[in-house]
Write a protein that holds these residues in place. Sequence first.
Motif, PDB file in Angstrom:
ATOM      1  N   ALA A 229      -3.504 -10.955   0.264  1.00  5.29           N
ATOM      2  CA  ALA A 229      -4.008  -9.784  -0.438  1.00  5.29           C
ATOM      3  C   ALA A 229      -4.166 -10.015  -1.940  1.00  5.29           C
ATOM      4  O   ALA A 229      -4.662  -9.118  -2.641  1.00  5.29           O
ATOM      5  N   LEU A 230      -3.755 -11.163  -2.445  1.00  7.12           N
ATOM      6  CA  LEU A 230      -3.871 -11.446  -3.873  1.00  7.12           C
ATOM      7  C   LEU A 230      -5.334 -11.382  -4.287  1.00  7.12           C
ATOM      8  O   LEU A 230      -6.185 -12.080  -3.730  1.00  7.12           O
ATOM      9  N   GLY A 231      -5.644 -10.534  -5.266  1.00  3.45           N
ATOM     10  CA  GLY A 231      -7.017 -10.373  -5.726  1.00  3.45           C
ATOM     11  C   GLY A 231      -7.804  -9.321  -4.974  1.00  3.45           C
ATOM     12  O   GLY A 231      -8.967  -9.067  -5.310  1.00  3.45           O
ATOM     13  N   TRP A 232      -7.199  -8.720  -3.960  1.00  6.71           N
ATOM     14  CA  TRP A 232      -7.887  -7.657  -3.211  1.00  6.71           C
ATOM     15  C   TRP A 232      -7.738  -6.320  -3.934  1.00  6.71           C
ATOM     16  O   TRP A 232      -6.762  -6.079  -4.656  1.00  6.71           O
ATOM     17  N   SER A 233      -8.700  -5.457  -3.689  1.00  8.12           N
ATOM     18  CA  SER A 233      -8.529  -4.043  -4.050  1.00  8.12           C
ATOM     19  C   SER A 233      -7.842  -3.349  -2.875  1.00  8.12           C
ATOM     20  O   SER A 233      -7.733  -3.925  -1.771  1.00  8.12           O
ATOM     21  N   LEU A 234      -7.374  -2.131  -3.095  1.00  8.91           N
ATOM     22  CA  LEU A 234      -6.721  -1.406  -1.993  1.00  8.91           C
ATOM     23  C   LEU A 234      -7.710  -1.108  -0.872  1.00  8.91           C
ATOM     24  O   LEU A 234      -7.337  -1.069   0.298  1.00  8.91           O
ATOM     25  N   ARG A 235      -8.977  -0.910  -1.228  1.00 11.95           N
ATOM     26  CA  ARG A 235      -9.984  -0.673  -0.191  1.00 11.95           C
ATOM     27  C   ARG A 235     -10.171  -1.924   0.667  1.00 11.95           C
ATOM     28  O   ARG A 235     -10.298  -1.837   1.884  1.00 11.95           O
ATOM     29  N   GLU A 236     -10.167  -3.084   0.026  1.00 12.53           N
ATOM     30  CA  GLU A 236     -10.281  -4.342   0.787  1.00 12.53           C
ATOM     31  C   GLU A 236      -9.058  -4.553   1.656  1.00 12.53           C
ATOM     32  O   GLU A 236      -9.151  -5.087   2.766  1.00 12.53           O
ATOM     33  N   LEU A 237      -7.893  -4.141   1.138  1.00  7.98           N
ATOM     34  CA  LEU A 237      -6.671  -4.239   1.932  1.00  7.98           C
ATOM     35  C   LEU A 237      -6.774  -3.383   3.189  1.00  7.98           C
ATOM     36  O   LEU A 237      -6.451  -3.840   4.298  1.00  7.98           O
ATOM     37  N   GLN A 238      -7.247  -2.148   3.028  1.00  7.04           N
ATOM     38  CA  GLN A 238      -7.387  -1.254   4.191  1.00  7.04           C
ATOM     39  C   GLN A 238      -8.399  -1.822   5.184  1.00  7.04           C
ATOM     40  O   GLN A 238      -8.212  -1.743   6.403  1.00  7.04           O
ATOM     41  N   ALA A 239      -9.484  -2.387   4.662  1.00  5.84           N
ATOM     42  CA  ALA A 239     -10.505  -2.962   5.544  1.00  5.84           C
ATOM     43  C   ALA A 239      -9.946  -4.137   6.336  1.00  5.84           C
ATOM     44  O   ALA A 239     -10.246  -4.309   7.527  1.00  5.84           O
ATOM     45  N   ALA A 240      -9.123  -4.961   5.692  1.00  2.75           N
ATOM     46  CA  ALA A 240      -8.542  -6.113   6.381  1.00  2.75           C
ATOM     47  C   ALA A 240      -7.544  -5.675   7.443  1.00  2.75           C
ATOM     48  O   ALA A 240      -7.437  -6.295   8.509  1.00  2.75           O
ATOM     49  N   LEU A 266      -5.151  -6.520  -6.877  1.00  2.00           N
ATOM     50  CA  LEU A 266      -3.729  -6.804  -6.746  1.00  2.00           C
ATOM     51  C   LEU A 266      -3.387  -8.141  -7.391  1.00  2.00           C
ATOM     52  O   LEU A 266      -4.124  -9.132  -7.238  1.00  2.00           O
ATOM     53  N   LYS A 267      -2.252  -8.167  -8.107  1.00  2.00           N
ATOM     54  CA  LYS A 267      -1.790  -9.361  -8.783  1.00  2.00           C
ATOM     55  C   LYS A 267      -0.398  -9.750  -8.284  1.00  2.00           C
ATOM     56  O   LYS A 267       0.296  -8.925  -7.675  1.00  2.00           O
ATOM     57  N   VAL A 268      -0.016 -10.986  -8.599  1.00  2.00           N
ATOM     58  CA  VAL A 268       1.312 -11.458  -8.217  1.00  2.00           C
ATOM     59  C   VAL A 268       2.367 -10.559  -8.877  1.00  2.00           C
ATOM     60  O   VAL A 268       2.285 -10.266 -10.070  1.00  2.00           O
ATOM     61  N   GLY A 269       3.328 -10.136  -8.086  1.00  5.29           N
ATOM     62  CA  GLY A 269       4.391  -9.292  -8.603  1.00  5.29           C
ATOM     63  C   GLY A 269       4.150  -7.816  -8.427  1.00  5.29           C
ATOM     64  O   GLY A 269       5.061  -7.006  -8.647  1.00  5.29           O
ATOM     65  N   ASP A 270       2.929  -7.423  -8.057  1.00  8.72           N
ATOM     66  CA  ASP A 270       2.667  -5.998  -7.797  1.00  8.72           C
ATOM     67  C   ASP A 270       3.509  -5.525  -6.624  1.00  8.72           C
ATOM     68  O   ASP A 270       3.673  -6.253  -5.625  1.00  8.72           O
ATOM     69  N   ILE A 271       4.026  -4.330  -6.748  1.00  7.54           N
ATOM     70  CA  ILE A 271       4.828  -3.731  -5.681  1.00  7.54           C
ATOM     71  C   ILE A 271       4.069  -2.540  -5.121  1.00  7.54           C
ATOM     72  O   ILE A 271       3.651  -1.643  -5.870  1.00  7.54           O
ATOM     73  N   LEU A 272       3.880  -2.533  -3.820  1.00  3.56           N
ATOM     74  CA  LEU A 272       3.185  -1.436  -3.148  1.00  3.56           C
ATOM     75  C   LEU A 272       4.204  -0.546  -2.447  1.00  3.56           C
ATOM     76  O   LEU A 272       5.003  -1.041  -1.645  1.00  3.56           O
ATOM     77  N   LEU A 273       4.217   0.704  -2.807  1.00  4.06           N
ATOM     78  CA  LEU A 273       5.066   1.677  -2.117  1.00  4.06           C
ATOM     79  C   LEU A 273       4.240   2.255  -0.981  1.00  4.06           C
ATOM     80  O   LEU A 273       3.229   2.922  -1.202  1.00  4.06           O
ATOM     81  N   ILE A 274       4.666   1.982   0.230  1.00  2.00           N
ATOM     82  CA  ILE A 274       3.846   2.257   1.412  1.00  2.00           C
ATOM     83  C   ILE A 274       4.626   3.101   2.393  1.00  2.00           C
ATOM     84  O   ILE A 274       5.825   2.901   2.603  1.00  2.00           O
ATOM     85  N   GLU A 275       3.931   4.039   3.008  1.00  2.00           N
ATOM     86  CA  GLU A 275       4.513   4.829   4.091  1.00  2.00           C
ATOM     87  C   GLU A 275       4.120   4.142   5.390  1.00  2.00           C
ATOM     88  O   GLU A 275       2.962   4.112   5.762  1.00  2.00           O
ATOM     89  N   ALA A 276       5.103   3.534   6.067  1.00  2.00           N
ATOM     90  CA  ALA A 276       4.775   2.732   7.244  1.00  2.00           C
ATOM     91  C   ALA A 276       5.956   2.656   8.187  1.00  2.00           C
ATOM     92  O   ALA A 276       7.108   2.813   7.795  1.00  2.00           O
ATOM     93  N   GLY A 277       5.632   2.409   9.449  1.00  2.00           N
ATOM     94  CA  GLY A 277       6.631   2.150  10.469  1.00  2.00           C
ATOM     95  C   GLY A 277       6.687   0.665  10.773  1.00  2.00           C
ATOM     96  O   GLY A 277       6.001  -0.152  10.141  1.00  2.00           O
ATOM     97  N   PRO A 278       7.481   0.257  11.757  1.00  2.00           N
ATOM     98  CA  PRO A 278       7.640  -1.169  12.069  1.00  2.00           C
ATOM     99  C   PRO A 278       6.334  -1.873  12.402  1.00  2.00           C
ATOM    100  O   PRO A 278       6.107  -3.004  11.974  1.00  2.00           O
ATOM    101  N   GLU A 285       2.469  -7.796   6.855  1.00  2.00           N
ATOM    102  CA  GLU A 285       2.955  -9.167   6.667  1.00  2.00           C
ATOM    103  C   GLU A 285       1.974 -10.183   7.254  1.00  2.00           C
ATOM    104  O   GLU A 285       1.685 -11.214   6.632  1.00  2.00           O
ATOM    105  N   ASP A 286       1.455  -9.881   8.454  1.00  2.00           N
ATOM    106  CA  ASP A 286       0.595 -10.859   9.137  1.00  2.00           C
ATOM    107  C   ASP A 286      -0.797 -10.955   8.515  1.00  2.00           C
ATOM    108  O   ASP A 286      -1.324 -12.052   8.311  1.00  2.00           O
ATOM    109  N   LYS A 287      -1.415  -9.818   8.213  1.00  2.00           N
ATOM    110  CA  LYS A 287      -2.811  -9.827   7.780  1.00  2.00           C
ATOM    111  C   LYS A 287      -2.978  -9.845   6.266  1.00  2.00           C
ATOM    112  O   LYS A 287      -4.047 -10.211   5.774  1.00  2.00           O
ATOM    113  N   ALA A 288      -1.955  -9.401   5.529  1.00  2.00           N
ATOM    114  CA  ALA A 288      -2.085  -9.368   4.074  1.00  2.00           C
ATOM    115  C   ALA A 288      -1.093 -10.284   3.383  1.00  2.00           C
ATOM    116  O   ALA A 288      -1.212 -10.514   2.176  1.00  2.00           O
ATOM    117  N   GLY A 289      -0.131 -10.789   4.114  1.00  2.00           N
ATOM    118  CA  GLY A 289       0.845 -11.688   3.519  1.00  2.00           C
ATOM    119  C   GLY A 289       1.793 -11.015   2.560  1.00  2.00           C
ATOM    120  O   GLY A 289       2.379 -11.677   1.697  1.00  2.00           O
TER     121      GLY A 289
END
Length: 634
Positions: A229-240, A266-278, A285-289
Amino acid sequence: MADSTLVFLILGLTLAAFSWGRFRYDLVAVAALLACTLTGLVPAGEAFLGFGHPAVITVAAVLVLSRGFERSGLVDVIAEQTLKVGEQLVWQVLVLTGTVLVLSAVMNNVGALALMLPVAMRMARTHERPPSLLLMPLAFGSLLGGLTTLIGTPPNIIISSYRASQTGEAFGMFAFSPVGVGVALAGLVFIVLLGWRLTPRREGQASADELFDTAHYLIEMRVEEDSKALGWSLRELQAALEEPVPVLAVVRAETRRAGHAFMGKLKVGDILLIEAGPEEMKLLEDKAGLRLGAEPEGAADDETSEKAGEEARDAEGEQHPLSATAAGRDAGDGVEADGGRKASRRLDPEGLQLVEAVVRNDSMMIHRTVVQLRLLNQHGLHLVAVARDGARLKQRLRDIRFRAGDVLLLQGDEGGLGESLAILGCLPLASRNLTLGQPRLLALSLGIFALAIAAMLLDWLPASVALSAAALASLLAGVLPLREAYQAIDGSVIVLLGAMLPVGQALDTSGGAALIADQMLAMGRDWPVMATLAGLFALSMLLSNVINNAAAALLMAPIAASLARGFDTSLDPFLMVVAVSASCAFLTPIGHQSNTLVMGPGGYRFGDYWKLGLPLSLVVMMTAIPLILWVWPL
């Protein structure tokens, strides 16, 4: 085919569509109107005259005035005093139900409930008690309060206009009060002394955290040097991800930005606060690393961090109690810095603009998904969670088709949340900060309304003209902005009334109403008129529990008039029976918007309503009919 047969066929299909609920009731009403027009039951030149009917204009004016009361601070003053009630449940039921009953007498009953609902939720949470014990009495109180005045509920306005068309004189503002007040007080006494004990006790619904378990799903994911996800926008993250996983906030260099407002890469060290389940965590982790935890790798206890991640991944769909706080603690509660101090990097979710909202009956969201609504792009809202029937839905957010009564957890800009919810047709449930308004606006609002009532009582102006003038005066005086006035007018109710008025007239002119009345007269020939009134009351009340109460009044008024002619008695007691019974939709959650609005927040099920609603209906009937015959003799 005879006209009466045609109208029965159309009405049968209309009632079936109303009961089914697949299509909004205003669309069903327009379809019924067009069917009557195409079959010749309603002349084509008169098809849309109903939209200019005094009843429709009066309802629109009342909705505007109701919003003016809210904006001026009148209701907030009352609500502030309501919150001071003690800890006794009986007193809370009395004060809440009594307050909404009084408010419903002078404003739209759905509007009165919408204003008191957050107060009831706050009271339930403060005293750690299930809101299910308070919300059903509150909804039923709003229906009872509407019985007391002309403007309290649309059926009263409809019956008044129908009387004017039959006798040349409409019911006055307080013509409904002698019967309505008596019935409302009897219902209130029953609810306070016994009725609330018949409501279901839905444990665990008193707090938003328990309903949505939000804290257990706020996790922190970090962008690493090797993250996809490094260098992605949040929209690109959702698309992936191919999954609308809500990113509530992005933290960069201790600066937090709301997820919907973050437009960068997104840059190295950015922290995403996400509402998510397992499942979503594994997807991230798998698709965005992305990596679980707010600290850089190696800064935390590796064993603890790995254990937390494995437990989350191995949950296999179970709801895992991993919060932002827990993630910060387990994935690196602190880092050994110079001097041996631990610097905490945990995120505090309290700063997020999260709001609970319930989907109204007339909401544009019904039967649509979050993707179809484009909540983020068009309304700036993240959907975080959905609860239905008192339990959080576990299916994917993008697959949920919203229903009336669903409780949503949303995130958005604090300044735009209110407007976005109004456009979507949602009622906020979060404990709102009471704003007492301006004394000048409060006095203006009350003064304008008092002048309108005086004009009606002194027969200077008919109700539609007096209330429309009051609404216009409120706008000119600045009590209510024009934009909010248009938002206050419930278009679906206006369309329903305008379309069903000609259909109701077709029932009368085709002879259909007379046929039904003749059957009732034949069955009750050897019985007193009171028995026929009881039958009319029961029929109208049952009808109002499956279709809109305004539609029930429109359909039952011609039947009541035919019965009065058949018995050769006064029209008034029969019309009063319809007015009261059409507003007593206590048996189902679909009979009235007030019932539907409390279904989600209270955690009620469809079959819960009759447990309190049936005995309350019997109390209302046994009180109303003797009062009607006393005040409006045959």
